[in-house]
Scaffold this motif. Sequence first.
Motif, PDB file in Angstrom:
ATOM      1  N   VAL A 173      -8.981 -67.536  18.989  1.00 17.68           N
ATOM      2  CA  VAL A 173      -8.378 -66.253  19.367  1.00 17.68           C
ATOM      3  C   VAL A 173      -9.118 -65.649  20.561  1.00 17.68           C
ATOM      4  O   VAL A 173      -8.505 -65.204  21.541  1.00 17.68           O
ATOM      5  N   ALA A 174     -10.448 -65.650  20.492  1.00 14.35           N
ATOM      6  CA  ALA A 174     -11.216 -65.089  21.604  1.00 14.35           C
ATOM      7  C   ALA A 174     -10.975 -65.870  22.884  1.00 14.35           C
ATOM      8  O   ALA A 174     -10.797 -65.296  23.973  1.00 14.35           O
ATOM      9  N   GLU A 175     -10.958 -67.200  22.791  1.00 15.51           N
ATOM     10  CA  GLU A 175     -10.714 -68.026  23.974  1.00 15.51           C
ATOM     11  C   GLU A 175      -9.331 -67.762  24.548  1.00 15.51           C
ATOM     12  O   GLU A 175      -9.153 -67.619  25.767  1.00 15.51           O
ATOM     13  N   LEU A 176      -8.327 -67.647  23.672  1.00 12.88           N
ATOM     14  CA  LEU A 176      -6.963 -67.455  24.138  1.00 12.88           C
ATOM     15  C   LEU A 176      -6.753 -66.049  24.703  1.00 12.88           C
ATOM     16  O   LEU A 176      -5.961 -65.868  25.624  1.00 12.88           O
ATOM     17  N   ARG A 177      -7.451 -65.074  24.174  1.00 18.63           N
ATOM     18  CA  ARG A 177      -7.335 -63.745  24.780  1.00 18.63           C
ATOM     19  C   ARG A 177      -7.879 -63.766  26.201  1.00 18.63           C
ATOM     20  O   ARG A 177      -7.316 -63.138  27.106  1.00 18.63           O
ATOM     21  N   GLU A 182      -6.554 -64.038  32.008  1.00 15.75           N
ATOM     22  CA  GLU A 182      -6.720 -64.692  33.310  1.00 15.75           C
ATOM     23  C   GLU A 182      -5.399 -65.226  33.849  1.00 15.75           C
ATOM     24  O   GLU A 182      -5.174 -65.242  35.060  1.00 15.75           O
ATOM     25  N   HIS A 183      -4.510 -65.634  32.939  1.00 11.30           N
ATOM     26  CA  HIS A 183      -3.216 -66.205  33.341  1.00 11.30           C
ATOM     27  C   HIS A 183      -2.113 -65.481  32.573  1.00 11.30           C
ATOM     28  O   HIS A 183      -1.486 -66.047  31.672  1.00 11.30           O
ATOM     29  N   ARG A 190       0.302 -67.751  25.600  1.00 11.89           N
ATOM     30  CA  ARG A 190       0.797 -66.667  24.735  1.00 11.89           C
ATOM     31  C   ARG A 190       1.290 -67.240  23.402  1.00 11.89           C
ATOM     32  O   ARG A 190       1.059 -66.673  22.334  1.00 11.89           O
ATOM     33  N   VAL A 191       1.990 -68.378  23.496  1.00 14.66           N
ATOM     34  CA  VAL A 191       2.454 -69.050  22.278  1.00 14.66           C
ATOM     35  C   VAL A 191       1.262 -69.408  21.397  1.00 14.66           C
ATOM     36  O   VAL A 191       1.249 -69.165  20.181  1.00 14.66           O
ATOM     37  N   ALA A 196      -2.385 -68.762  16.768  1.00 18.93           N
ATOM     38  CA  ALA A 196      -3.740 -68.639  16.249  1.00 18.93           C
ATOM     39  C   ALA A 196      -3.898 -67.362  15.432  1.00 18.93           C
ATOM     40  O   ALA A 196      -4.522 -67.359  14.366  1.00 18.93           O
ATOM     41  N   LEU A 197      -3.338 -66.270  15.935  1.00 15.81           N
ATOM     42  CA  LEU A 197      -3.411 -65.010  15.196  1.00 15.81           C
ATOM     43  C   LEU A 197      -2.683 -65.123  13.859  1.00 15.81           C
ATOM     44  O   LEU A 197      -3.194 -64.688  12.812  1.00 15.81           O
TER      45      LEU A 197
END
Length: 962
Positions: A173-177, A182-183, A190-191, A196-197
């Motif tokens: 979650v932290a990595e994807l946020r 950044e993108h 986003r998917v 993950a959430l």
Amino acid sequence: MRFSVLGPLTITRDGVTTPVSSGKIRTLLASLLLRPNQVVSVDQLVERLWEERSPRDPRRVVQTTVVRLRQTPGLGELVLTRPGGYVARLEEHQLDLLEFLRLTEAAEAAADPEEESRILRRALALWRGPACEDVDSTVLHRVETPPLAERRLLAVERRIDLDLRSGRDEGLVAELRALTAEHPLRERFRVQLMAALHRGGRQAEALDAYRAVFQLLQEELGIAPGEELRTLHQAILTGDHERHPLLASGPPVHGSGPVPGGPGAAGRASLPVPDTEPPAAQVVNEPAAGMAYPPQEIPSDISHFVGRADELGLLDKVLAEGDPRATSAPRAVVIVGSAGIGKTALATRWCTAVAPAFPDGQLHINLRGFETLPPITPLCALATLLRSLGVPPQDIPRDLAAASALFRTRTAGRRMIVFLDNVSNTEQARPLLPGRGCVAVITSRNQLRGLVAREAIARISVSPLEVSDSLRLLGRVAGEGRIEAEEAQARALASLCDNSPLALRIIGERLARQPDRPLAAFVEELGGGHERLDAFDSGDDAGTDLRTVLSWSYESLSPQTARVLRLVGGLYPGAHLSLAAASAVCDLPVDQTRRHLDQLVATHLVEQHGHDRYHLHDLVRAYAAEQTLWQDSPEERDGAISRLLAWFAHSLFAVDVTFAPDRHRDPLPEAAGAFTSVGFADHRAALRWCELEHSTFTALPAWAYANRAFDAACQIAYLLENFLAHYKDWHILIDSHRAAVSAARENGDRRLEGHLLNAMGNAYAELHRREEADRCYQEALSAFDACDDLRGRAKILGNLAMLAIDAGDYETAWLRCVEALDLCTRLGNERGRAHNLDNLGEIHFGLGDFGEAVETWRAALEMNRRGGSLFVQATNLTNLGRAFAALDMHDQAIARYQEAIAISRTIDSDRGLAAASVRLGDSHHALGDTAAARDAWAEALGIYSSSGDPRAEEVRTRLTPS
């Protein structure tokens, strides 16, 4: 030797990494390394090295640069000349890019997901930042590095997919946020974030993530999310994990059934929460009979939509909290607010965002509750809705109850949204509620209290935009650069628009049409009188003419309620008013006035803020002002103004009696009509009322003068003096009294003119503006002498004595003070005697006769205690403390200061509290109690600093260690 381009360009020799220093050589080397083992033409190198500013003989300069590059140890054999260009010949172990490409190919060929993930991690570990990030070449970063960045992002996406499917959710979650930040437009991240959430049991956050990307795509690109995002969103809403592989593959870390009560869960009869399956007969996935396809009637989303994150979150929450297995009622929410506030835009934005979770259709109807055309009757509305559901016209019942029942039957058990827009009242909306399982979204200017109460429907009130969102909206319509360049004027515009989205869009469109006109000109135009609504007319659409839009609410009112709006909105000089003031203006009993105001609150023309307190937005007030000019006679308007001024005068009279019982006041004429007088139990009660009303009554003298109510202007200003002098900025007193002085002169009332000028002189004296204070006192003295007012003359002589004391002219001060005392004694004016004894004490103190100062101030204190004015008692006690301190009797001084502080706290007088606290600190310091001294000084400093008083610096010096 090893080269690295996946980050800053570096060369590693014998384990030592060094950068490439020379700019052109670094660009040349990077251009060759980014295309390893491929010929890079001279023209391409020229473009990367110099862009559009190439040298006169670029080929020769390229050759020279290559020669310099080859002189770098180890590079001579690697950079080869080929027909038309050059090539860097490298093995995989010599270049991180080649190793990355090989590893990603190996990962694609891996049969084992665990092995694929391990290889991808090795490949991604080679990246140290953007490719060749320290190479200065716009062309290179436009042409060469983006494909590499894309390869890296694809590898990251694939690695995260594998982690999700294998259940390695920790840290994702932290990595994807970070990746989505950044993108932001890359939908795949986003998917993965939503997945993950959701897999972590954080369904609400997953839905928030979808709403955020939906809004972003709408605002930035004007498009809806892609199919995968929509599919995943629906899968989360319904709990159908098989619809998306990131939910279906591998066990989640925590339970992740459908969102409890979420829109999808409730609307999908075949997927109740969480572990029971209904009979197959309940599954409804096909269009109803007669429908070729499900209706998709939600209006187009507004491209300039801004803000409303809280309201959108409430919509998600309200609908998620419903029971998806309910068998008797749909889930519904009412969105209410004033005209032009953005109710329909909010509902449209939310309905569009969640539409994929309602595949059985989305119905919409504008019920014309507040429009030029009459409202649509419930039966006609049902006929429209039923036709959208495929019911032939001949099969639609002509009886309202039967049609409503058929609508509920046709919608029951379906995953549908029913958007009932612009509802006029509860009776119009209630028959249109759909069957169980659907979601109804209702917008109205009416609070729809009956619907909310009886059907237990949630209600969301839409308020004006935040200022930051108003500026964003103006920027999107008129150009962000223009709004940023004139931000102060843009803020003023937003305020003049009441931060209303419709008003802002109308003005924004005008700004866009008139790019050369400064925003200040629009601010001046909108700040005008009743005609200011002319600025809010687009010219070709009733829906974007604010006057017309407001008229639709106004015309729904009863005649008596409309009259109340005209008078309290069009004549009352402030935006905030009390029930008692409204009752006086309208000449109605309090209970009747409350009922009318309640109707105005229900239709969002008036807001209620606390018990019997109301607020009107400026644009509604402008509309009401137009209506009262057009519909009410001059006699009616003049009567309302007179009643209002009389009510305030009587209320302020009660305040002044509470603050200064012994002050002289002329009796007021008895008020006529419906009148609720105000009384106060104590000083604090009077002060609380003043704090609520001061923004209005400080403007009343000028307002009364403008309406030629000269008596009222003078009376109200005179009665304001104690409150303003002790609790507000001196400039406010000066401003309020200036118009009152003009009114007194219009009336030829020299006595009141003198009192008002005296108050202004006191304010100027406190502001250390001696010349202006002296001028006011001299004019006041002339006014009092002209009408033989000896009481007034004594007052002025005492204040002129204080001016002389401040100037160090004790002889003049003594003469004036003695004359004033003599006059007050002959007149029996004990309050005036106490005032001048206080001045006499200052003279004794200034001359160093501290014992006489003590006796004089004691006499003044006893008189003021008999008179009952707490303000002057606190001043007397502080002065007594000063005298005792000068006599080195600090224990006596501290006792007086503490008594003054106690009184000041009782009456919430910061000025009295600060003055006594400074002196208290001085006496504590003289006795060696440093801690107590600092506490007292700190309290005084806080008061002076918060009010901008220049004495703060003097106190700060005391607190600064020497």
